[in-house]
Design an enzyme around this catalytic site. Structure first.
Site, mmCIF file in Angstrom:
data_model
loop_
_atom_site.group_PDB
_atom_site.id
_atom_site.type_symbol
_atom_site.label_atom_id
_atom_site.label_comp_id
_atom_site.label_asym_id
_atom_site.label_seq_id
_atom_site.Cartn_x
_atom_site.Cartn_y
_atom_site.Cartn_z
ATOM 1 N N GLU A 1 -6.610 5.026 8.008
ATOM 2 C CA GLU A 1 -6.134 6.275 7.642
ATOM 3 C C GLU A 1 -7.305 6.549 6.735
ATOM 4 O OE1 GLU A 1 -2.552 5.315 5.588
ATOM 5 O OE2 GLU A 1 -2.083 4.620 7.412
ATOM 6 N N GLU B 1 -4.980 -4.630 10.568
ATOM 7 C CA GLU B 1 -3.589 -3.081 10.964
ATOM 8 C C GLU B 1 -3.993 -2.751 12.342
ATOM 9 O OE1 GLU B 1 -2.329 -2.513 6.689
ATOM 10 O OE2 GLU B 1 -3.731 -1.364 6.910
ATOM 11 N N GLY C 1 2.578 2.394 10.755
ATOM 12 C CA GLY C 1 4.060 4.156 10.192
ATOM 13 C C GLY C 1 4.324 3.986 11.878
ATOM 14 N N ASN D 1 1.047 -1.404 -0.298
ATOM 15 C CA ASN D 1 -0.100 0.031 0.057
ATOM 16 C C ASN D 1 0.790 1.033 -0.573
ATOM 17 O OD1 ASN D 1 -2.214 1.663 0.155
ATOM 18 N ND2 ASN D 1 -2.241 1.421 2.537
ATOM 19 N N LYS E 1 0.007 4.147 -0.288
ATOM 20 C CA LYS E 1 -0.479 5.576 0.385
ATOM 21 C C LYS E 1 -0.309 6.303 -0.620
ATOM 22 C CE LYS E 1 0.215 3.480 4.994
ATOM 23 N NZ LYS E 1 -0.100 3.347 6.174
ATOM 24 N N HIS F 1 -9.749 1.481 5.090
ATOM 25 C CA HIS F 1 -8.598 1.275 5.381
ATOM 26 C C HIS F 1 -8.457 2.618 6.758
ATOM 27 C CE1 HIS F 1 -3.978 2.568 6.422
ATOM 28 N NE2 HIS F 1 -3.408 1.361 5.795
ATOM 29 N N SER G 1 3.596 -1.300 10.574
ATOM 30 C CA SER G 1 5.213 -1.837 10.454
ATOM 31 C C SER G 1 5.437 -3.565 10.215
ATOM 32 C CB SER G 1 5.705 -1.999 12.021
ATOM 33 O OG SER G 1 5.439 -0.249 12.186
HETATM 34 P P1 13P Z 1 3.383 0.224 7.725
HETATM 35 O O1 13P Z 1 3.501 -1.076 7.243
HETATM 36 O O2 13P Z 1 4.023 1.632 6.933
HETATM 37 O O3 13P Z 1 2.706 0.598 9.067
HETATM 38 O O4 13P Z 1 1.489 0.654 7.194
HETATM 39 C C1 13P Z 1 1.252 -0.329 7.285
HETATM 40 C C2 13P Z 1 -0.346 0.374 6.133
HETATM 41 O O5 13P Z 1 -0.957 0.897 6.584
HETATM 42 C C3 13P Z 1 -0.655 -1.082 5.572
HETATM 43 O O6 13P Z 1 -1.515 -0.288 4.857
#
Ligand code: 13P
Length: 253
Positions: free
Chosen positions: A97, A167, A173, A9, A11, A95, A212
């Site tokens: 976010e 997640e 992140g 992903n 982003k 997601h 992560s």
């Molecule tokens: P990170 O791997 O940067 O923690 O993000 C995970 C994520 O949100 C994948 O959709």
């Protein structure tokens, strides 16, 4: 046996040139991997780049979101049919976010999931608790609510044509990863919740871990009984890191 699946992903990162460079690196490095399934989810404008560069390879591509509407006057939205038109096999929905910054509710996300399926695009449904929720013992209650939104709208059969990604929000992140045991516990809970409605669907459902995940922890996470791969954020932006995680999936197959 569920086929391991590693999806990146991206982003809201990169440029057109960087997207092309990253895809080039992944294609070259993944050429020897046959057992793991690999997908990249670039920002919408770069789906065209993905289609141009990945058509004819074993690597799939997908979007990070999809409209809950079919077509029409919905400024700024992108339909499942448009994604299909660009060859997307997957669409991430729900997601954290988007839940957090775009006010997406479980009801909206369940409709997006159904819309993706109807449009021939496989949804990757993200579920997960915040740190507050975990610390107050609400992890199962929260992820059950996320899972049930799709169960209530589409029944257990909806999960026969989708993927789930656990997640934990506190791991996204942050560099803090759920331990393999913590992740496995939630994955097993999610699978059991769907198995209560349809055992065969639950057995076949791929549940990815995201938060992560990196080369250093991928083998152990993917080694868990109910962890079928990963949804990778930061580490998916560097071909060598992403490929190392794909290799962990390949070795687990
Ligand atoms: P990170 O791997 O940067 O923690 O993000 C995970 C994520 O949100 C994948 O959709």
């Amino acid at each position: 046996m569920r086929r391991p699946f590693i999806a990146g992903n991206w982003k809201m990162n990169g440029s057109k040139a960087e997207a092309a460079e990253l895809i080039r690196g992944i294609v070259a490095g993944a050429a020897s991997m046959q057992k793991v399934e690999i997908a990249v989810c670039p920002p919408f404008p770069y789906l065209y780049v993905a289609e141009q560069m990945l058509a004819g390879t074993a690597i799939a591509w997908g979007s990070q979101d999809v409209s809950r509407e079919e077509a029409g006057a919905f400024t700024g939205q992108v339909s499942a049919a448009m994604l299909k038109d660009f060859g997307c096999r997957y669409a991430i929905v729900g997601h954290s976010e988007r839940r957090q910054f775009n006010g997406e509710t479980d009801a909206i996300i369940a409709r997006k999931y159904a819309r993706a399926v109807a449009g021939g695009v496989t949804p990757i449904l993200c579920v997960g608790e915040t740190l507050d929720e975990r610390e107050s013992g609400k992890t199962e209650e929260v992820v059950a609510r996320h899972i049930d939104a799709v169960l209530d709208l589409g029944g257990a059969e909806a999960y026969a044509v989708g993927v789930v990604a656990y997640e934990p929000v506190w791991a996204i992140g942050t560099g803090v990863t759920a331990t393999p045991e913590q992740a496995q516990e939630v994955h097993a809970f999610l699978r059991e919740r769907i198995a209560a409605k349809n055992k065969a669907v639950a057995e076949g459902l791929r549940i990815l871990y995201g938060g992560s995940m990196k080369p250093g922890n991928a083998v152990e996470l993917i080694g868990q009984a109910d962890i079928d791969g990963g949804l990778i954020g930061g580490a998916a932006l560097k071909a060598s890191d992403f490929l190392a995680i794909c290799q962990a999936g390949e070795d687990a197959a």
